[in-house]
Design a protein around this motif. Structure first.
Motif, PDB file in Angstrom:
ATOM      1  N   LYS A 206     -18.633  22.672  39.826  1.00 42.61           N
ATOM      2  CA  LYS A 206     -19.900  22.511  39.101  1.00 42.61           C
ATOM      3  C   LYS A 206     -21.061  22.733  40.067  1.00 42.61           C
ATOM      4  O   LYS A 206     -20.936  22.502  41.278  1.00 42.61           O
ATOM      5  N   ASP A 207     -22.168  23.205  39.500  1.00 43.28           N
ATOM      6  CA  ASP A 207     -23.342  23.473  40.324  1.00 43.28           C
ATOM      7  C   ASP A 207     -23.935  22.164  40.860  1.00 43.28           C
ATOM      8  O   ASP A 207     -23.984  21.165  40.142  1.00 43.28           O
ATOM      9  N   LEU A 208     -24.393  22.225  42.124  1.00 50.24           N
ATOM     10  CA  LEU A 208     -24.973  21.027  42.744  1.00 50.24           C
ATOM     11  C   LEU A 208     -26.350  21.352  43.326  1.00 50.24           C
ATOM     12  O   LEU A 208     -26.694  22.519  43.540  1.00 50.24           O
ATOM     13  N   VAL A 217     -21.082  20.531  51.382  1.00 48.37           N
ATOM     14  CA  VAL A 217     -20.190  21.142  50.391  1.00 48.37           C
ATOM     15  C   VAL A 217     -20.223  22.656  50.614  1.00 48.37           C
ATOM     16  O   VAL A 217     -21.292  23.248  50.623  1.00 48.37           O
ATOM     17  N   PRO A 218     -19.057  23.289  50.821  1.00 44.91           N
ATOM     18  CA  PRO A 218     -19.057  24.736  51.077  1.00 44.91           C
ATOM     19  C   PRO A 218     -19.552  25.532  49.865  1.00 44.91           C
ATOM     20  O   PRO A 218     -19.266  25.171  48.724  1.00 44.91           O
ATOM     21  N   ASN A 219     -20.287  26.591  50.174  1.00 41.90           N
ATOM     22  CA  ASN A 219     -20.810  27.455  49.119  1.00 41.90           C
ATOM     23  C   ASN A 219     -19.818  28.585  48.869  1.00 41.90           C
ATOM     24  O   ASN A 219     -19.536  29.373  49.771  1.00 41.90           O
ATOM     25  N   PRO A 220     -19.263  28.718  47.642  1.00 39.31           N
ATOM     26  CA  PRO A 220     -18.221  29.725  47.378  1.00 39.31           C
ATOM     27  C   PRO A 220     -18.708  31.169  47.555  1.00 39.31           C
ATOM     28  O   PRO A 220     -17.895  32.069  47.751  1.00 39.31           O
ATOM     29  N   PHE A 221     -20.015  31.381  47.495  1.00 39.78           N
ATOM     30  CA  PHE A 221     -20.531  32.748  47.658  1.00 39.78           C
ATOM     31  C   PHE A 221     -20.259  33.307  49.050  1.00 39.78           C
ATOM     32  O   PHE A 221     -19.986  34.492  49.206  1.00 39.78           O
ATOM     33  N   GLN A 301     -21.631  37.138  40.169  1.00 39.18           N
ATOM     34  CA  GLN A 301     -21.967  36.136  39.160  1.00 39.18           C
ATOM     35  C   GLN A 301     -21.813  34.735  39.754  1.00 39.18           C
ATOM     36  O   GLN A 301     -20.925  34.505  40.576  1.00 39.18           O
ATOM     37  N   GLY A 302     -22.675  33.845  39.346  1.00 32.80           N
ATOM     38  CA  GLY A 302     -22.609  32.469  39.829  1.00 32.80           C
ATOM     39  C   GLY A 302     -23.977  32.002  40.274  1.00 32.80           C
ATOM     40  O   GLY A 302     -24.845  32.815  40.591  1.00 32.80           O
ATOM     41  N   GLY A 303     -24.180  30.683  40.296  1.00 34.42           N
ATOM     42  CA  GLY A 303     -25.452  30.138  40.773  1.00 34.42           C
ATOM     43  C   GLY A 303     -26.614  30.601  39.929  1.00 34.42           C
ATOM     44  O   GLY A 303     -26.542  30.593  38.699  1.00 34.42           O
ATOM     45  N   TYR A 304     -27.658  31.047  40.573  1.00 36.83           N
ATOM     46  CA  TYR A 304     -28.871  31.403  39.844  1.00 36.83           C
ATOM     47  C   TYR A 304     -29.408  32.759  40.310  1.00 36.83           C
ATOM     48  O   TYR A 304     -29.595  32.972  41.504  1.00 36.83           O
ATOM     49  N   SER A 305     -29.634  33.670  39.367  1.00 36.85           N
ATOM     50  CA  SER A 305     -30.209  34.953  39.765  1.00 36.85           C
ATOM     51  C   SER A 305     -31.233  35.450  38.753  1.00 36.85           C
ATOM     52  O   SER A 305     -31.559  36.616  38.710  1.00 36.85           O
ATOM     53  N   SER A 316     -18.925  27.892  41.516  1.00 32.75           N
ATOM     54  CA  SER A 316     -17.966  28.973  41.773  1.00 32.75           C
ATOM     55  C   SER A 316     -18.754  30.276  41.838  1.00 32.75           C
ATOM     56  O   SER A 316     -19.927  30.311  41.460  1.00 32.75           O
ATOM     57  N   ALA A 317     -18.107  31.313  42.325  1.00 32.53           N
ATOM     58  CA  ALA A 317     -18.787  32.608  42.453  1.00 32.53           C
ATOM     59  C   ALA A 317     -17.774  33.714  42.207  1.00 32.53           C
ATOM     60  O   ALA A 317     -16.602  33.579  42.556  1.00 32.53           O
ATOM     61  N   SER A 318     -18.227  34.783  41.570  1.00 38.61           N
ATOM     62  CA  SER A 318     -17.287  35.882  41.337  1.00 38.61           C
ATOM     63  C   SER A 318     -17.975  37.225  41.518  1.00 38.61           C
ATOM     64  O   SER A 318     -19.202  37.331  41.431  1.00 38.61           O
TER      65      SER A 318
END
Ligand code: ZN
Length: 446
Positions: A206-208, A217-221, A301-305, A316-318
């Motif tokens: 989940k987004d933090l 917390v590691p960033n998946p990106f 995709q993921g987070g905010y853009s 998560s990030a893809s």
């Protein structure tokens, strides 16, 4: 033949109006919108053109099949197309509603106008002209118009393999893609293959808040980007072992076809826009996009853009990537190779999903039916530009490999038709001309 052409010219207004009705129907396969209604509409359009049409089930969205029986001893032409379209929304930058077709400055703007409704519709109109003028059909015809092309044709191969007798033909000739930027007709004798994958890096799910948790917390990106980067070296070559093993040097016939592609640098720039300055010169442009494999990043995709900012640590990030492949590069084997390679490089935490595959395909230019098509198209107007293959990926190997027949792609849309983009359009004059050339091509195979 002249009666056929006269008929098409006399009925231009009506043909355009019918195309507009067809384009009003959204048929977005990836979202499951309007496909059944569109298939029914298409079957009716075909029937009124003298084509025996039926809607046939597949394991997914139904396709529309049609037949016209010519006199005995004439060749059988198989025409492939697709009635589904890419999603479209006016907010993406369209000047008018994508499913409310509008003619402006000689162009018909609507989703599907070029890709691909306008193109197979032109072929249907060509058949109608033979039918309504009682002109002897020069060929037997089989139409295969699917509804899942924009999803990567997930059920077409199975359908073709299960219906080889039904689809038996001497040559496949399909209209998708676009004319040469100079406006000359093009004939493509194959296509690049495709492996479309998604890489997913899982974070905490989940987004933090990036201030409260970032650093701990590691960033998946970061992980995702390392994995994507790992697939390519500094020269842009794919690092997956064996990737280039089956890439053969460009043969003589292809080399001379590539040399024969006219230099359209200015037109190419007009299509690509200002960014064209970074592209290689012609013919290197064609050598790269037609005969070499490539790895492309489609998006992350993921987070905010979106606009503005949001300080977020994504859950998560893809990334979505496509490999374009040349003949003899097996997309399924490549997928396994990519998975093993990423594992070997220490990326066991990255999930790799296979989203779509297409085999590359090729038809030899010296096939007699191919020569007849080249002659028919050239004889009706302008000498066609011959491409050894398409840069894009189409289900061509289903014809060349599964049905064992030569296959030619003969696009009927303008080069700047904005397929898959806002303001997709077909040049109205090119559409009308396409109906005529399609009729001439049928005549030339007799
Ligand atoms: Zn498309």
């Amino acid at each position: 033949m002249s009666a056929v052409i006269d008929f098409l010219r006399a009925r231009r207004k009506q043909s355009l109006a019918e195309l507009i009705e067809y384009l009003k129907m959204p048929s977005i396969s990836t979202l499951g919108i309007g496909v059944e209604e569109t298939a029914a509409h298409l079957a009716a359009l075909m029937a009124s053109a003298g084509i025996e049409a039926q809607i046939l089930p597949t394991e997914g969205i139904s396709l529309v099949y049609g037949e016209v029986k010519g006199p005995p001893d004439v060749p059988t032409l198989l025409i492939y197309g697709h009635y589904d379209v890419q999603p479209a929304d006016i907010s993406e930058g369209w000047s008018s509603e994508p499913f409310e077709p509008q003619v402006r400055d000689g162009r018909l703007y609507a989703r599907g106008s070029g890709d691909n409704k306008g193109q197979h519709f032109a072929q249907i109109k060509a058949v109608e002209a033979y039918y309504r003028t009682n002109t002897k059909m020069p060929v037997n015809l089989k139409f295969l118009i699917e509804g899942e092309e924009e999803m990567g044709s997930p059920n077409l191969r199975k359908f073709i393999q299960a219906n080889k007798e039904l689809l038996k033909a001497d040559i496949a000739c399909s209209s998708d893609g676009s004319l040469h930027p100079s406006g000359r007709p093009t004939l493509s004798l194959g296509c690049r293959g495709l492996l479309y994958i998604e890489l997913i890096s899982y974070g905490v799910g989940k987004d933090l808040h990036s201030g409260s948790y970032g650093g701990s917390v590691p960033n998946p990106f970061w992980r995702l980007m390392e994995a994507v980067q790992c697939l390519r070296d500094g020269e842009g070559r794919v690092r997956v072992p064996g990737f280039y093993e089956s890439v053969l040097p460009v043969g003589d016939a292809d080399q001379s076809a590539l040399q024969g592609i006219p230099d359209p640098a200015a037109k190419l720039r007009a299509v690509i826009g200002e960014g064209a300055d970074g592209i290689p010169d012609i013919p290197a442009f064609y050598t790269k996009t037609l005969t070499q494999p490539n790895l492309n990043i489609c998006g992350f995709q993921g987070g905010y853009s979106n606009d503005g900012m949001k300080t977020v640590l994504p859950g998560s990030a893809s990334a979505k990537l496509d490999f374009r492949l040349v003949v003899d590069q097996d997309p399924d084997k490549l997928f396994d190779d990519v998975c093993s390679f990423l594992k070997a490089e220490g990326f066991d935490d990255i999930e790799v999903r296979k989203m779509a595959t297409f085999d590359a395909s090729k038809t030899p230019a010296d096939n007699p039916y191919v020569q007849m098509v080249i002659k028919a198209v050239g004889g009706y107007g302008v000498e066609p530009v011959i491409y050894p293959n398409f840069g894009g990926s189409v289900p061509d190997s289903m014809f060349t490999r599964d049905l064992g027949i030569p296959s030619v792609w003969f696009p009927l849309a303008n080069a700047d038709s904005n397929a898959h983009a806002p303001d997709e359009n077909i040049d109205v004059e090119i559409f009308h001309r396409g109906c005529e050339v399609a009729a001439a091509l049928m005549g030339g195979l007799a």
